[in-house]
Design a protein around this motif. Sequence first.
Motif, PDB file in Angstrom:
ATOM      1  N   VAL A 161      16.381  67.198  12.173  1.00  0.00           N
ATOM      2  CA  VAL A 161      16.373  68.065  13.300  1.00  0.00           C
ATOM      3  C   VAL A 161      17.011  67.627  14.529  1.00  0.00           C
ATOM      4  CG1 VAL A 161      13.860  68.641  12.703  1.00  0.00           C
ATOM      5  CG2 VAL A 161      14.214  66.730  14.072  1.00  0.00           C
ATOM      6  N   GLY A 162      17.795  66.290  14.211  1.00  0.00           N
ATOM      7  CA  GLY A 162      18.609  65.960  15.416  1.00  0.00           C
ATOM      8  C   GLY A 162      17.906  65.501  17.016  1.00  0.00           C
ATOM      9  N   GLN A 163      16.754  65.498  17.105  1.00  0.00           N
ATOM     10  CA  GLN A 163      16.202  65.620  18.457  1.00  0.00           C
ATOM     11  C   GLN A 163      14.819  64.380  18.134  1.00  0.00           C
ATOM     12  OE1 GLN A 163      15.226  69.051  20.179  1.00  0.00           O
ATOM     13  NE2 GLN A 163      17.577  69.567  20.474  1.00  0.00           N
ATOM     14  N   TYR A 164      15.029  63.323  19.066  1.00  0.00           N
ATOM     15  CA  TYR A 164      13.930  62.293  18.922  1.00  0.00           C
ATOM     16  C   TYR A 164      12.773  62.589  19.088  1.00  0.00           C
ATOM     17  CZ  TYR A 164      12.308  57.224  19.431  1.00  0.00           C
ATOM     18  OH  TYR A 164      11.662  56.197  19.100  1.00  0.00           O
ATOM     19  N   GLN A 165      12.261  63.627  20.330  1.00  0.00           N
ATOM     20  CA  GLN A 165      11.185  63.928  20.475  1.00  0.00           C
ATOM     21  C   GLN A 165      10.527  64.797  19.552  1.00  0.00           C
ATOM     22  OE1 GLN A 165       8.812  62.484  22.969  1.00  0.00           O
ATOM     23  NE2 GLN A 165       7.208  63.518  21.771  1.00  0.00           N
ATOM     24  N   GLU A 166      11.334  65.670  19.129  1.00  0.00           N
ATOM     25  CA  GLU A 166      10.794  66.650  18.009  1.00  0.00           C
ATOM     26  C   GLU A 166      10.530  65.843  16.688  1.00  0.00           C
ATOM     27  OE1 GLU A 166      12.646  71.260  17.549  1.00  0.00           O
ATOM     28  OE2 GLU A 166      14.203  69.541  17.884  1.00  0.00           O
ATOM     29  N   ALA A 167      11.497  64.899  16.425  1.00  0.00           N
ATOM     30  CA  ALA A 167      11.127  64.273  14.888  1.00  0.00           C
ATOM     31  C   ALA A 167       9.739  63.409  15.004  1.00  0.00           C
ATOM     32  CB  ALA A 167      12.246  63.146  14.968  1.00  0.00           C
ATOM     33  N   GLU A 168       9.577  63.003  16.303  1.00  0.00           N
ATOM     34  CA  GLU A 168       8.013  62.127  16.654  1.00  0.00           C
ATOM     35  C   GLU A 168       6.852  63.316  16.353  1.00  0.00           C
ATOM     36  OE1 GLU A 168       8.219  60.204  20.411  1.00  0.00           O
ATOM     37  OE2 GLU A 168       8.758  58.204  19.250  1.00  0.00           O
ATOM     38  N   ASP A 169       6.917  64.305  16.856  1.00  0.00           N
ATOM     39  CA  ASP A 169       6.104  65.302  16.887  1.00  0.00           C
ATOM     40  C   ASP A 169       5.796  65.771  15.411  1.00  0.00           C
ATOM     41  OD1 ASP A 169       5.781  65.181  19.675  1.00  0.00           O
ATOM     42  OD2 ASP A 169       6.736  67.090  19.769  1.00  0.00           O
ATOM     43  N   ILE A 170       6.846  66.018  14.751  1.00  0.00           N
ATOM     44  CA  ILE A 170       6.718  66.650  13.348  1.00  0.00           C
ATOM     45  C   ILE A 170       6.329  65.215  12.284  1.00  0.00           C
ATOM     46  CG2 ILE A 170       8.227  67.314  11.336  1.00  0.00           C
ATOM     47  CD1 ILE A 170      10.150  68.518  13.213  1.00  0.00           C
ATOM     48  N   THR A 171       6.912  64.202  12.819  1.00  0.00           N
ATOM     49  CA  THR A 171       6.368  62.886  11.895  1.00  0.00           C
ATOM     50  C   THR A 171       4.761  62.838  11.866  1.00  0.00           C
ATOM     51  OG1 THR A 171       8.343  61.652  12.503  1.00  0.00           O
ATOM     52  CG2 THR A 171       6.479  60.573  11.557  1.00  0.00           C
ATOM     53  N   GLN A 172       4.314  63.088  13.071  1.00  0.00           N
ATOM     54  CA  GLN A 172       2.769  63.095  13.081  1.00  0.00           C
ATOM     55  C   GLN A 172       2.385  64.166  12.514  1.00  0.00           C
ATOM     56  OE1 GLN A 172       1.620  63.290  17.480  1.00  0.00           O
ATOM     57  NE2 GLN A 172       2.391  61.199  17.936  1.00  0.00           N
ATOM     58  N   GLU A 173       2.803  65.342  12.322  1.00  0.00           N
ATOM     59  CA  GLU A 173       2.175  66.477  11.727  1.00  0.00           C
ATOM     60  C   GLU A 173       2.364  66.170  10.048  1.00  0.00           C
ATOM     61  OE1 GLU A 173       3.608  71.261  10.889  1.00  0.00           O
ATOM     62  OE2 GLU A 173       4.228  70.205  12.751  1.00  0.00           O
ATOM     63  N   VAL A 174       3.541  65.576   9.743  1.00  0.00           N
ATOM     64  CA  VAL A 174       3.546  65.158   8.584  1.00  0.00           C
ATOM     65  C   VAL A 174       2.444  64.060   7.981  1.00  0.00           C
ATOM     66  CG1 VAL A 174       4.889  63.561   6.831  1.00  0.00           C
ATOM     67  CG2 VAL A 174       6.295  65.335   8.247  1.00  0.00           C
ATOM     68  N   PHE A 175       2.052  63.284   8.627  1.00  0.00           N
ATOM     69  CA  PHE A 175       0.900  62.408   8.456  1.00  0.00           C
ATOM     70  C   PHE A 175      -0.460  63.101   8.374  1.00  0.00           C
ATOM     71  CE2 PHE A 175       4.158  59.152   9.037  1.00  0.00           C
ATOM     72  CZ  PHE A 175       3.882  58.520   7.924  1.00  0.00           C
ATOM     73  N   LEU A 176      -0.585  63.938   9.189  1.00  0.00           N
ATOM     74  CA  LEU A 176      -1.815  64.795   9.280  1.00  0.00           C
ATOM     75  C   LEU A 176      -1.917  65.610   7.946  1.00  0.00           C
ATOM     76  CD1 LEU A 176      -2.177  66.323  12.742  1.00  0.00           C
ATOM     77  CD2 LEU A 176      -3.726  65.033  11.617  1.00  0.00           C
ATOM     78  N   ASN A 177      -0.596  66.204   7.303  1.00  0.00           N
ATOM     79  CA  ASN A 177      -0.653  67.079   6.017  1.00  0.00           C
ATOM     80  C   ASN A 177      -0.735  66.010   4.980  1.00  0.00           C
ATOM     81  OD1 ASN A 177       0.217  69.394   7.434  1.00  0.00           O
ATOM     82  ND2 ASN A 177       2.375  68.980   7.272  1.00  0.00           N
ATOM     83  N   VAL A 178      -0.192  65.145   5.024  1.00  0.00           N
ATOM     84  CA  VAL A 178      -0.417  63.749   3.766  1.00  0.00           C
ATOM     85  C   VAL A 178      -2.004  63.635   3.810  1.00  0.00           C
ATOM     86  CG1 VAL A 178      -0.190  61.582   3.427  1.00  0.00           C
ATOM     87  CG2 VAL A 178       1.638  62.720   4.183  1.00  0.00           C
ATOM     88  N   TYR A 179      -2.596  63.355   5.029  1.00  0.00           N
ATOM     89  CA  TYR A 179      -4.072  63.059   4.892  1.00  0.00           C
ATOM     90  C   TYR A 179      -5.025  64.220   4.385  1.00  0.00           C
ATOM     91  CZ  TYR A 179      -8.477  61.201   6.228  1.00  0.00           C
ATOM     92  OH  TYR A 179      -9.863  60.815   6.435  1.00  0.00           O
ATOM     93  N   THR A 180      -4.573  65.580   4.902  1.00  0.00           N
ATOM     94  CA  THR A 180      -5.202  66.720   4.320  1.00  0.00           C
ATOM     95  C   THR A 180      -5.045  67.171   2.661  1.00  0.00           C
ATOM     96  OG1 THR A 180      -3.733  68.101   5.279  1.00  0.00           O
ATOM     97  CG2 THR A 180      -5.594  67.630   6.624  1.00  0.00           C
ATOM     98  N   LYS A 181      -3.838  66.968   2.425  1.00  0.00           N
ATOM     99  CA  LYS A 181      -3.444  66.991   0.881  1.00  0.00           C
ATOM    100  C   LYS A 181      -3.590  66.025  -0.125  1.00  0.00           C
ATOM    101  CE  LYS A 181      -0.223  70.509   2.481  1.00  0.00           C
ATOM    102  NZ  LYS A 181       1.534  71.183   2.762  1.00  0.00           N
ATOM    103  N   LEU A 182      -4.101  64.947   0.419  1.00  0.00           N
ATOM    104  CA  LEU A 182      -4.207  63.708  -0.366  1.00  0.00           C
ATOM    105  C   LEU A 182      -4.677  64.142  -1.683  1.00  0.00           C
ATOM    106  CD1 LEU A 182      -2.958  60.976   0.131  1.00  0.00           C
ATOM    107  CD2 LEU A 182      -5.161  60.025   1.015  1.00  0.00           C
ATOM    108  N   HIS A 183      -5.864  64.904  -1.595  1.00  0.00           N
ATOM    109  CA  HIS A 183      -6.655  65.087  -2.917  1.00  0.00           C
ATOM    110  C   HIS A 183      -5.708  65.829  -4.118  1.00  0.00           C
ATOM    111  CE1 HIS A 183      -6.600  68.941  -0.471  1.00  0.00           C
ATOM    112  NE2 HIS A 183      -6.610  69.617  -1.795  1.00  0.00           N
ATOM    113  N   GLN A 184      -4.377  66.284  -3.439  1.00  0.00           N
ATOM    114  CA  GLN A 184      -3.366  66.915  -4.294  1.00  0.00           C
ATOM    115  C   GLN A 184      -2.705  65.557  -4.957  1.00  0.00           C
ATOM    116  OE1 GLN A 184      -1.421  69.889  -2.075  1.00  0.00           O
ATOM    117  NE2 GLN A 184      -3.158  70.804  -1.568  1.00  0.00           N
ATOM    118  N   PHE A 185      -2.452  64.692  -4.443  1.00  0.00           N
ATOM    119  CA  PHE A 185      -1.766  63.634  -5.294  1.00  0.00           C
ATOM    120  C   PHE A 185      -2.260  63.022  -6.224  1.00  0.00           C
ATOM    121  CE2 PHE A 185      -0.738  58.788  -5.449  1.00  0.00           C
ATOM    122  CZ  PHE A 185       0.545  58.879  -5.691  1.00  0.00           C
ATOM    123  N   ASP A 186      -1.287  63.075  -7.338  1.00  0.00           N
ATOM    124  CA  ASP A 186      -1.608  62.481  -8.701  1.00  0.00           C
ATOM    125  C   ASP A 186      -1.080  60.855  -8.661  1.00  0.00           C
ATOM    126  OD1 ASP A 186      -1.687  61.579 -11.199  1.00  0.00           O
ATOM    127  OD2 ASP A 186      -0.334  63.331 -12.198  1.00  0.00           O
TER     128      ASP A 186
END
Length: 198
Positions: A47-72
Amino acid sequence: MDGVEELIILLSDEMLAVHCLNGDITAFEEIINRYKNKVFGLIYRMVGQYQEAEDITQEVFLNVYTKLHQFDPQKKFAPWIYKIATNTAISHLRKNKKTTILNFDEIYTNLYNIYHPPAVIDPLLNMERIELQEEIQKAIMKLPVNYQIIILLRYQLELNNQEIAQILNIKKENVEVKVHRARKALRKILLEQQTGRG
């Protein structure tokens, strides 16, 4: 550090995921600690922008937590989390209709400089190095998104063909072809840039 924290640190990523599924918050905190810098680096280069990258990173870890049941747990954890990170960043870019930027700052010199810091900086050499990095960055920014991602996964995160195949949902055999095409396209752009400069 108590015994539980020591045990958590010794667990593999895959075992940490299993512990998370059983409600162990400390295990999830350890996953965040292990992956936050790599995930942020991946997203920032997209994305090339620090603040955006931080926000998206937080979103990624929320997604990881909610999708963890899909991990093999029989598979590797790293490609799975990078796939979520890549998809989250791409969704964000499409939603905001932005051009993908890969900022490969220090791509060819980072590792060397970490282990071999120059005793005396040659100003001319340093200027040439900066110019080369700028040329590479401009060339990467001109690549199609799929080539940018391939280059990022292979050369920035240093993932192997199997891991890249998992992230991109393609056959392992196709990865090397895509890497070759991305490098060829990058080389062509770099040559055009050099010819344009005379």
